[in-house]
Design a protein around this motif. Structure first.
Motif, PDB file in Angstrom:
ATOM      1  N   ARG A 186      61.291 -46.041  -9.564  1.00 51.87           N
ATOM      2  CA  ARG A 186      60.215 -45.782 -10.521  1.00 51.87           C
ATOM      3  C   ARG A 186      58.895 -46.430 -10.106  1.00 51.87           C
ATOM      4  NH1 ARG A 186      57.517 -46.876 -15.279  1.00 51.87           N
ATOM      5  NH2 ARG A 186      57.578 -45.154 -16.790  1.00 51.87           N
ATOM      6  N   ILE A 187      58.981 -47.681  -9.605  1.00 57.74           N
ATOM      7  CA  ILE A 187      57.748 -48.382  -9.213  1.00 57.74           C
ATOM      8  C   ILE A 187      57.036 -47.618  -8.098  1.00 57.74           C
ATOM      9  CG2 ILE A 187      56.852 -50.500  -8.146  1.00 57.74           C
ATOM     10  CD1 ILE A 187      59.050 -52.043  -9.536  1.00 57.74           C
ATOM     11  N   GLN A 188      57.811 -47.129  -7.136  1.00 60.92           N
ATOM     12  CA  GLN A 188      57.210 -46.378  -6.038  1.00 60.92           C
ATOM     13  C   GLN A 188      56.625 -45.061  -6.533  1.00 60.92           C
ATOM     14  OE1 GLN A 188      60.424 -46.036  -3.227  1.00 60.92           O
ATOM     15  NE2 GLN A 188      60.087 -48.087  -2.362  1.00 60.92           N
ATOM     16  N   ALA A 189      57.366 -44.357  -7.388  1.00 62.82           N
ATOM     17  CA  ALA A 189      56.879 -43.080  -7.902  1.00 62.82           C
ATOM     18  C   ALA A 189      55.595 -43.268  -8.702  1.00 62.82           C
ATOM     19  CB  ALA A 189      57.963 -42.425  -8.773  1.00 62.82           C
ATOM     20  N   LYS A 190      55.560 -44.288  -9.550  1.00 61.77           N
ATOM     21  CA  LYS A 190      54.365 -44.565 -10.354  1.00 61.77           C
ATOM     22  C   LYS A 190      53.157 -44.840  -9.448  1.00 61.77           C
ATOM     23  CE  LYS A 190      52.800 -47.643 -14.116  1.00 61.77           C
ATOM     24  NZ  LYS A 190      51.723 -48.378 -13.440  1.00 61.77           N
ATOM     25  N   LYS A 191      53.384 -45.645  -8.434  1.00 64.24           N
ATOM     26  CA  LYS A 191      52.290 -45.976  -7.517  1.00 64.24           C
ATOM     27  C   LYS A 191      51.811 -44.743  -6.767  1.00 64.24           C
ATOM     28  CE  LYS A 191      50.694 -49.362  -6.928  1.00 64.24           C
ATOM     29  NZ  LYS A 191      49.463 -49.943  -7.519  1.00 64.24           N
ATOM     30  N   MET A 192      52.738 -43.901  -6.314  1.00 58.93           N
ATOM     31  CA  MET A 192      52.352 -42.692  -5.578  1.00 58.93           C
ATOM     32  C   MET A 192      51.556 -41.736  -6.451  1.00 58.93           C
ATOM     33  SD  MET A 192      55.788 -42.015  -3.273  1.00 58.93           S
ATOM     34  CE  MET A 192      55.294 -40.359  -2.810  1.00 58.93           C
ATOM     35  N   ILE A 193      51.941 -41.614  -7.716  1.00 56.09           N
ATOM     36  CA  ILE A 193      51.198 -40.738  -8.634  1.00 56.09           C
ATOM     37  C   ILE A 193      49.787 -41.283  -8.844  1.00 56.09           C
ATOM     38  CG2 ILE A 193      51.098 -39.822 -10.984  1.00 56.09           C
ATOM     39  CD1 ILE A 193      54.222 -40.003 -10.977  1.00 56.09           C
ATOM     40  N   ALA A 231      48.658 -50.718  -0.613  1.00 52.15           N
ATOM     41  CA  ALA A 231      49.248 -50.485  -1.936  1.00 52.15           C
ATOM     42  C   ALA A 231      50.690 -49.999  -1.818  1.00 52.15           C
ATOM     43  CB  ALA A 231      48.405 -49.471  -2.709  1.00 52.15           C
ATOM     44  N   LEU A 232      50.955 -49.113  -0.858  1.00 52.63           N
ATOM     45  CA  LEU A 232      52.321 -48.607  -0.683  1.00 52.63           C
ATOM     46  C   LEU A 232      53.256 -49.668  -0.112  1.00 52.63           C
ATOM     47  CD1 LEU A 232      51.605 -44.992   0.655  1.00 52.63           C
ATOM     48  CD2 LEU A 232      52.439 -45.635  -1.604  1.00 52.63           C
ATOM     49  N   ARG A 283      37.327 -42.269  -4.487  1.00 50.95           N
ATOM     50  CA  ARG A 283      38.572 -42.144  -3.733  1.00 50.95           C
ATOM     51  C   ARG A 283      38.798 -43.414  -2.911  1.00 50.95           C
ATOM     52  NH1 ARG A 283      36.750 -36.515  -1.079  1.00 50.95           N
ATOM     53  NH2 ARG A 283      36.142 -35.477  -3.032  1.00 50.95           N
ATOM     54  N   PRO A 284      40.038 -43.869  -2.805  1.00 52.96           N
ATOM     55  CA  PRO A 284      40.317 -45.084  -2.016  1.00 52.96           C
ATOM     56  C   PRO A 284      40.229 -44.794  -0.522  1.00 52.96           C
ATOM     57  CG  PRO A 284      42.367 -44.124  -2.791  1.00 52.96           C
ATOM     58  CD  PRO A 284      41.257 -43.314  -3.428  1.00 52.96           C
TER      59      PRO A 284
END
Length: 777
Positions: free
Chosen positions: A733-740, A763-764, A754-755
């Protein structure tokens, strides 16, 4: 035939006289107010680029100094007080005259015309075409721009017969090229040939007995070239533009300049901001504000941590490492155990902890060769007294980044082109050793025949060029018939895109390759050389490797490494479900590849067509970005944003194109954002869908609206509702949230919001299991 200018003995040559030929000038080269060097320089270069210098460490006075050719054969440079500053060792030989040849070689000849001394035997920092480079010679850099004293970076044949780049400073000596993590064969070299001889030819090809073979991107006759050991530690091949008098870099040894050792001195850290610059770690300051060679000094007195552990703290520095000087290495231990090892050692100044599988602990007694890179899979813990104030978040790219050598302010890196020596490179050992055994049997034949032809004055015949091709296993020119045979008449198609069709092939040395046949619309020189010049000179584990090309009147093909699992779209949008771990690996690896192109190349590259079809997956589902046919080079020193046409693929193109805004790396960031969101959702978000009233919008626009609405009303399961249902809840979930979150920020219409790709990598990495565990420790 060489032109020459000569003077005969006995004759004197004052500091205000020069003699020249068409290409080179020889004379007293002035620096500053009254310092002169007896030198040879390129006549038509705008800055009078020096090719050779006699008295580089001892300039003479402009008034009264002179160069003399005496009756006893002595060729002597004397200062105003009559002291000898430099002398050619010819007193025991009868010398008739001195000549400057058109190839830049200053020679002394006897009455029969025999050369008894030549400047080619005593190179300084530059190698010229047809100047033999042998085991007793070195190219040694100057100290800095405008400072011609002997520097610290060396290019030479090491004792094991391999050409190397070495930092040889006042405190340490350290090899940094070729890749120190591999042996000679792992770097595509051989240490079995003890000939130790190399040469650069007029076409821009460099051939060496250790198999270091390369060529300039503009190889061909009629161009003035030089191979120079630059003061920033990089070895570069230059070509002269006769019209402008400016130099262009056509090849360079080191693609990531922060991998040059000794660049920022003791305790210093090389940081990409995005250009490489030097910084001091917390608790340290520049030892000499005018000279980064002297590095950083501590602002504290060292204490023995084993006696006073309560007075010591460790400052965490992510993605930072100091190469070498490990006092101990301990695999498979915890972070706390690693910390205790450093505390118990009075000499330990820091420790590096990596979580790539089992924890790996490296304790450091000296801090040299520091660098920061998002590709480094670990954390450095710097040992400091508790009294030193530090912030919770260590930022290395804020201040103190101007690198100064001598009294001249510089930015590390001179170049406009980019050879990454990456630790993550996979080496095909079976291929390398089998290749080595075959070449070893015919090595002597090639070198005897190759060198015999190479030294002929009439030019470089076809046999020598073929010799180059055989000996170079990294990048070469193929014939059309050779590739036709390798692909069995272009039988097995792997895919097709805007720039051409890709076929599978097997080369004569059993390498499996992908051969791209460029389409009719892409047969222009501009597009062809876009891929050759860009991909042929970069090397990163997340970028497809180019092995060579074919350039014939009716055929233009590119030869790449074969990537086993094909393109991302065939796995993401097909019936076979791509697992979550593989999706996250693709997101992170693609970000690393783009971050390298945008921030770590000495020549910035904008891909312009990032999409699932251009992301290939190897056997371990590690992504490799491909298809650079639309890529754009972005100059560092000015914002050159003019584009001849709109580039990219509908649905992945940033609105910047339609709005006619200057094109920057942020167009790749937008495309990456679309890909990341497609990785999460598992469907094409670039498609157009009909809405009420027959109005159309993209799946992407609708997707973002839905996600933002769920976040606004604080739905607890918004992440679970967003992720591909085919995963059946098997994701982090943490990875999915960050990717979104990253994906949505990347596709912002306002490009300033934009980053950057390096911030995305960081961040990843925070979400990777290893670093997350490390943070908790």
């Amino acid at each position: 035939m060489f032109l020459s200018v000569q003077f005969r003995k006995p004759q004197e040559f004052s500091a205000y006289r020069v003699f020249s030929v068409r290409v080179f000038t020889c004379g007293f080269y002035g620096v500053g107010e009254n310092a002169y060097y007896f030198s040879i320089w390129f006549t038509n270069s705008k800055d009078k680029t020096v090719a050779w210098m006699a008295n580089r460490d001892k300039p003479v006075n402009g008034k009264g100094s002179k160069l003399s050719l005496h009756r006893d054969g002595a060729f002597v440079l004397t200062d105003v007080d009559g002291s000898i500053t430099w002398e050619a060792n010819t007193r025991t030989t009868y010398v008739e005259r001195a000549e400057l040849l058109d190839n830049g070689n200053l020679v002394l000849k006897d009455s029969s015309g025999k050369v008894v001394w030549q400047s080619f035997d005593f190179p300084t920092d530059t190698l010229l075409p047809h100047q033999r480079f042998i085991k007793s010679k070195k190219l040694i850099s100057i100290l800095g721009r405008g400072n011609y004293g002997t520097g610290y970076f060396n290019f030479f044949f090491d004792t094991d017969n391999v050409l190397r780049l070495v930092y040889d400073g006042p405190d340490i000596s350290s090899v940094y090229w070729p890749n120190v993590d591999f042996d000679a064969f792992g770097n595509g070299r051989t240490n079995f040939n003890s000939t130790r001889i190399a040469m650069l030819d007029e076409m821009g090809w460099f051939l060496s007995s250790d198999w270091l073979n390369f060529n300039g991107s503009d190889s061909g006759f009629g161009i003035r070239r030089r191979l120079t050991m630059d003061y920033d530690g990089n070895l570069r091949l230059y070509s002269l533009n006769i019209v402008s008098g400016l130099w262009t870099i056509t090849w360079e040894a080191v693609r990531q300049l922060c991998s040059v050792h000794g660049l920022c001195g003791r305790n210093g850290i090389c940081v990409y901001t995005p250009e490489p610059k030097c910084s001091c770690p917390p608790g340290y300051e520049m030892a000499d504000p005018s000279n980064w060679n002297k590095g950083c000094k501590p602002r504290f007195s060292r204490i023995c941590s084993s006696k006073s552990p309560q007075q010591v703290k460790f400052v965490k520095m992510r993605y930072v490492d100091y190469y070498g000087f490990d006092s101990s290495y301990s695999p498979g231990i915890t972070l706390e155990s690693c910390k205790m090892r450093c505390l118990e050692d009075c000499q330990c100044n820091a420790f590096s902890y990596r979580l790539t599988g089992d924890g790996k602990c490296f304790t450091k007694v000296e801090l040299f060769n520091g660098y920061k890179s998002p590709n480094f899979p670990g954390v450095l813990y710097l040992k400091l007294p508790l009294s030193i104030e530090t912030s919770e978040v260590v930022v290395l790219n804020g201040t103190n980044h101007t690198c100064k050598l001598g009294e001249t302010t510089i930015t590390i890196g001179l170049g406009t082109s980019s050879t990454l020596e990456t630790r993550g490179r996979r080496v095909r050992w079976v291929y390398l050793y089998s290749f080595a055994s075959v070449i070893g049997a015919i090595e002597m034949l090639f070198f005897v025949s190759g060198w015999w032809f190479l030294f002929r004055k009439s030019g470089i015949p076809d046999m020598v060029e073929e010799g180059y091709r055989v000996l170079s296993n990294h990048f070469r020119k193929f014939s059309y018939m050779e590739l036709k045979k390798a692909t069995k008449n272009f039988q097995e198609e792997l895919g097709r895109g805007a720039s051409g069709v890709v076929f599978k092939g097997v080369l004569a040395d059993d390498r499996v390759v992908a051969v791209k046949k460029l389409g009719d619309a892409y047969l222009t020189e501009e597009v062809f050389w876009a891929e050759v010049s860009i991909i042929g000179k970069i090397n990163h584990m997340n970028l497809v490797r180019m092995w060579g090309f074919c350039l014939e009147p009716k055929h233009r093909l590119l030869v790449y490494e074969y990537v086993e699992n094909g393109s991302l779209d065939k796995h993401l949008f097909s019936g076979n479900v791509l697992g979550w771990n593989e999706r996250f690996k693709v997101a992170l690896g693609t970000a690393k590849g783009l971050a390298y192109l945008h921030h770590e190349c000495l020549e910035w590259v904008i891909h312009c067509d990032v999409k699932p079809e251009n992301i290939l997956l190897d056997g371990e589902f590690e992504p490799k970005i491909s298809d650079f046919g639309l890529a754009k080079l972005s100059q560092r020193d000015h914002n050159n944003s003019e584009m001849s046409r709109i580039r990219g693929t509908k649905g992945y193109m940033a609105p910047d194109w339609a709005l006619n805004l200057p094109i920057t790396a942020k167009v790749d960031v937008y495309s990456y954002g679309v890909v990341v969101l497609e990785l999460v959702k598992g469907i094409r978000l670039s498609n157009w869908v009909a809405e009420d009233g027959d109005e159309q919008e993209t799946e992407l626009t609708r997707f973002i609206k839905v996600v933002k609405r769920k976040i606004q009303i604080e739905e607890t399961a918004w992440v679970e509702d967003t992720v591909d249902t085919r995963l059946n809840g098997h994701f982090t979930r943490i990875q999915a949230k960050k990717m979104i979150e990253i994906g949505i920020s990347c596709v912002d219409e306002n490009r300033s919001k934009r980053p950057t790709m390096d911030s995305i990598v960081q961040a990843l990495l925070e979400c990777e299991d290893g670093l997350r565990i490390l943070d908790q420790a």
